[in-house]
Design an enzyme around this catalytic site. Structure first.
Site, PDB file in Angstrom:
ATOM      1  N   ASN A 162       0.845  -1.107  -0.153  1.00  0.00           N
ATOM      2  CA  ASN A 162      -0.219  -0.110  -0.049  1.00  0.00           C
ATOM      3  C   ASN A 162       0.654   1.329  -0.016  1.00  0.00           C
ATOM      4  O   ASN A 162       1.454   1.537   0.917  1.00  0.00           O
ATOM      5  CB  ASN A 162      -0.626  -0.135   1.353  1.00  0.00           C
ATOM      6  CG  ASN A 162      -1.830   1.268   1.487  1.00  0.00           C
ATOM      7  OD1 ASN A 162      -1.820   2.141   0.587  1.00  0.00           O
ATOM      8  ND2 ASN A 162      -2.451   1.285   2.517  1.00  0.00           N
ATOM      9  N   TRP A 163       1.035   1.907  -1.137  1.00  0.00           N
ATOM     10  CA  TRP A 163       1.986   2.825  -1.396  1.00  0.00           C
ATOM     11  C   TRP A 163       1.266   4.349  -0.685  1.00  0.00           C
ATOM     12  O   TRP A 163       2.090   5.272  -0.718  1.00  0.00           O
ATOM     13  CB  TRP A 163       2.148   3.338  -2.826  1.00  0.00           C
ATOM     14  CG  TRP A 163       3.055   2.244  -3.527  1.00  0.00           C
ATOM     15  CD1 TRP A 163       3.257   0.995  -3.037  1.00  0.00           C
ATOM     16  CD2 TRP A 163       3.793   2.249  -4.877  1.00  0.00           C
ATOM     17  NE1 TRP A 163       4.208   0.161  -3.839  1.00  0.00           N
ATOM     18  CE2 TRP A 163       4.189   0.965  -4.883  1.00  0.00           C
ATOM     19  CE3 TRP A 163       3.772   3.170  -5.572  1.00  0.00           C
ATOM     20  CZ2 TRP A 163       5.096   0.571  -5.955  1.00  0.00           C
ATOM     21  CZ3 TRP A 163       4.501   3.148  -6.869  1.00  0.00           C
ATOM     22  CH2 TRP A 163       5.053   1.793  -7.040  1.00  0.00           C
ATOM     23  N   LYS A 164       0.026   4.334  -0.085  1.00  0.00           N
ATOM     24  CA  LYS A 164      -0.706   5.492   0.311  1.00  0.00           C
ATOM     25  C   LYS A 164      -0.484   6.659  -0.470  1.00  0.00           C
ATOM     26  O   LYS A 164      -0.267   6.738  -2.047  1.00  0.00           O
ATOM     27  CB  LYS A 164      -0.126   5.633   1.544  1.00  0.00           C
ATOM     28  CG  LYS A 164      -0.046   4.188   2.569  1.00  0.00           C
ATOM     29  CD  LYS A 164       0.214   4.308   4.038  1.00  0.00           C
ATOM     30  CE  LYS A 164      -0.149   3.086   4.603  1.00  0.00           C
ATOM     31  NZ  LYS A 164       0.216   2.955   6.190  1.00  0.00           N
ATOM     32  N   HIS A 186      -9.064   0.899   4.927  1.00  0.00           N
ATOM     33  CA  HIS A 186      -7.992   1.208   5.580  1.00  0.00           C
ATOM     34  C   HIS A 186      -8.163   2.049   6.843  1.00  0.00           C
ATOM     35  O   HIS A 186      -8.962   3.050   6.619  1.00  0.00           O
ATOM     36  CB  HIS A 186      -6.882   1.998   4.466  1.00  0.00           C
ATOM     37  CG  HIS A 186      -5.860   1.764   5.228  1.00  0.00           C
ATOM     38  ND1 HIS A 186      -5.030   2.837   6.125  1.00  0.00           N
ATOM     39  CD2 HIS A 186      -4.585   0.940   4.947  1.00  0.00           C
ATOM     40  CE1 HIS A 186      -3.814   2.673   6.428  1.00  0.00           C
ATOM     41  NE2 HIS A 186      -3.559   1.248   5.996  1.00  0.00           N
ATOM     42  N   GLU A 227      -6.635   4.712   7.861  1.00  0.00           N
ATOM     43  CA  GLU A 227      -6.604   6.014   7.475  1.00  0.00           C
ATOM     44  C   GLU A 227      -7.475   6.574   7.095  1.00  0.00           C
ATOM     45  O   GLU A 227      -8.065   7.770   7.046  1.00  0.00           O
ATOM     46  CB  GLU A 227      -5.193   6.274   6.713  1.00  0.00           C
ATOM     47  CG  GLU A 227      -3.826   5.850   7.600  1.00  0.00           C
ATOM     48  CD  GLU A 227      -2.556   5.352   6.679  1.00  0.00           C
ATOM     49  OE1 GLU A 227      -2.560   5.447   5.620  1.00  0.00           O
ATOM     50  OE2 GLU A 227      -1.712   4.850   7.562  1.00  0.00           O
ATOM     51  N   GLU A 265      -5.534  -5.182  10.537  1.00  0.00           N
ATOM     52  CA  GLU A 265      -4.252  -4.041  10.716  1.00  0.00           C
ATOM     53  C   GLU A 265      -4.520  -3.198  12.012  1.00  0.00           C
ATOM     54  O   GLU A 265      -5.343  -2.200  12.147  1.00  0.00           O
ATOM     55  CB  GLU A 265      -4.461  -3.057   9.839  1.00  0.00           C
ATOM     56  CG  GLU A 265      -3.888  -3.600   8.518  1.00  0.00           C
ATOM     57  CD  GLU A 265      -3.420  -2.674   7.414  1.00  0.00           C
ATOM     58  OE1 GLU A 265      -2.419  -2.963   6.908  1.00  0.00           O
ATOM     59  OE2 GLU A 265      -4.037  -1.690   7.092  1.00  0.00           O
ATOM     60  N   GLY A 324       2.636   2.269  10.744  1.00  0.00           N
ATOM     61  CA  GLY A 324       3.355   3.405  10.554  1.00  0.00           C
ATOM     62  C   GLY A 324       4.254   3.690  11.805  1.00  0.00           C
ATOM     63  O   GLY A 324       4.869   4.563  11.816  1.00  0.00           O
ATOM     64  N   SER A 339       3.416  -2.298  10.432  1.00  0.00           N
ATOM     65  CA  SER A 339       5.065  -2.382  10.504  1.00  0.00           C
ATOM     66  C   SER A 339       5.423  -3.964  10.185  1.00  0.00           C
ATOM     67  O   SER A 339       6.537  -4.297  10.980  1.00  0.00           O
ATOM     68  CB  SER A 339       5.468  -1.961  11.771  1.00  0.00           C
ATOM     69  OG  SER A 339       4.994  -0.850  12.231  1.00  0.00           O
ATOM     70  N   GLY A 361       2.784  -1.201   4.151  1.00  0.00           N
ATOM     71  CA  GLY A 361       2.829   0.461   3.897  1.00  0.00           C
ATOM     72  C   GLY A 361       4.389   0.635   3.703  1.00  0.00           C
ATOM     73  O   GLY A 361       4.830   0.445   2.624  1.00  0.00           O
ATOM     74  N   GLY A 362       5.075   1.208   4.794  1.00  0.00           N
ATOM     75  CA  GLY A 362       6.371   1.759   4.530  1.00  0.00           C
ATOM     76  C   GLY A 362       7.154   1.040   3.744  1.00  0.00           C
ATOM     77  O   GLY A 362       8.130   1.419   2.882  1.00  0.00           O
TER      78      GLY A 362
HETATM   79  P1  PGA Z   1       2.939  -0.007   7.602  1.00  0.00           P
HETATM   80  O1  PGA Z   1       1.515   0.235   7.138  1.00  0.00           O
HETATM   81  O2  PGA Z   1       3.643  -0.852   6.851  1.00  0.00           O
HETATM   82  O3  PGA Z   1       3.741   1.365   7.294  1.00  0.00           O
HETATM   83  O4  PGA Z   1       2.868   0.068   8.961  1.00  0.00           O
HETATM   84  C1  PGA Z   1       0.665  -0.722   7.036  1.00  0.00           C
HETATM   85  C2  PGA Z   1      -0.564  -0.187   6.388  1.00  0.00           C
HETATM   86  O5  PGA Z   1      -0.998   0.909   6.563  1.00  0.00           O
HETATM   87  O6  PGA Z   1      -1.155  -0.851   5.318  1.00  0.00           O
END
Ligand code: PGA
Length: 250
Positions: free
Chosen positions: A9-11, A94, A96, A166, A172, A212, A233-234
């Protein structure tokens, strides 16, 4: 038998040139593993990503979509628009989106219906916040997110559902749920689905862990019986890290 998936997930990261570059890097770094591999760049770069990855084993997926088929929804993207550029999977719910854009269970249920109606596969995200875990309410919260977002569906629809647990406190933050915490929650999710539907549906649904996940912890998390891969994510923004996480899914 359920599939394994590793999805990046590149956000809201990577402009057009950066997207092209990261895709080039991924094409040489990522080798096929037991898992389906997906990346979710931002909307404006989806069409180009699809073209670049045409014929590759890496699927391009969207980070969100609207529930309406079309109309006066300024700034929004419909299922048909996604399909028209070759997108067949969407991430919904998600944390966010839930936290910063007010997406609640009722809205997500509408998005779920719209995606399924169009024939789009869904990666449905959910997970408790830190205060829920501290107060011991994490199972209750996760159970109600599942029920409110998905349990109106008929059994057949579950073929197009992938779940992504999640925990918000692990996204993050560098803090990961322990493999045991992930396994415990994934087993709970499967049991909840078995009770609402049946054991076959519960066993067949892919449940990803997100929060993470890094090259250093992916193998142990993915080795747990009920963890079928990850939503990353990251670490999905660094080709070698993402490649190592894909390789960790055996
Ligand atoms: P993260 O994000 O790996 O940066 O913790 C995961 C996600 O939001 O899907």
């Amino acid at each position: 038998m359920r599939n394994k998936i590793v999805a990046g997930n590149w956000k809201m990261n990577k402009n057009r040139a950066d997207t092209a570059q990261l895709i080039e890097e991924l094409m040489s770094a990522v080798t096929p593993s037991a898992a389906e591999v997906m990346i979710a760049p931002t909307f404006v770069n989806l069409a180009e990503a699809v073209t670049k990855l045409d014929g590759s084993f890496i699927e391009v997926v969207a980070q969100n979509m609207h529930f309406a088929e079309s109309g006066a929804y300024t700034g929004e993207i419909s299922a048909d628009m996604l399909q028209s550029i070759g997108i067949n999977t969407v991430i919904l719910g998600h944390s966010e989106r839930r936290a910063y854009f007010g997406e609640d269970d009722a809205l997500l249920a509408k998005k779920v219906d719209a995606a399924l109606k169009a024939g789009i596969r869904i990666i449905f995200c959910f997970g408790e916040e830190l205060q829920d875990r501290k107060s011991g309410d994490h199972f209750k919260v996760v159970g109600s997110q599942l029920k409110n977002g998905l349990f109106h569906l008929d059994g057949d629809s579950w073929k197009n559902i992938v779940l992504a647990y999640e925990p918000v406190w692990a996204i993050g933050t560098g803090e990961t749920a322990s493999p045991e915490q992930a396994q415990e929650m994934h087993a709970f999710i499967r049991k909840t689905i078995a009770e609402a539907y049946n054991n076959e549906i519960a066993q067949d649904v892919t449940i990803l862990y997100g929060g993470s996940v890094k090259p250093g912890n992916a193998k142990e998390i993915f080795s747990k019986e009920d963890v079928d891969g990850g939503l990353i994510g990251g670490a999905s923004l660094v080709a070698t890290d993402f490649a190592a996480i894909v390789a960790a899914a055996q």
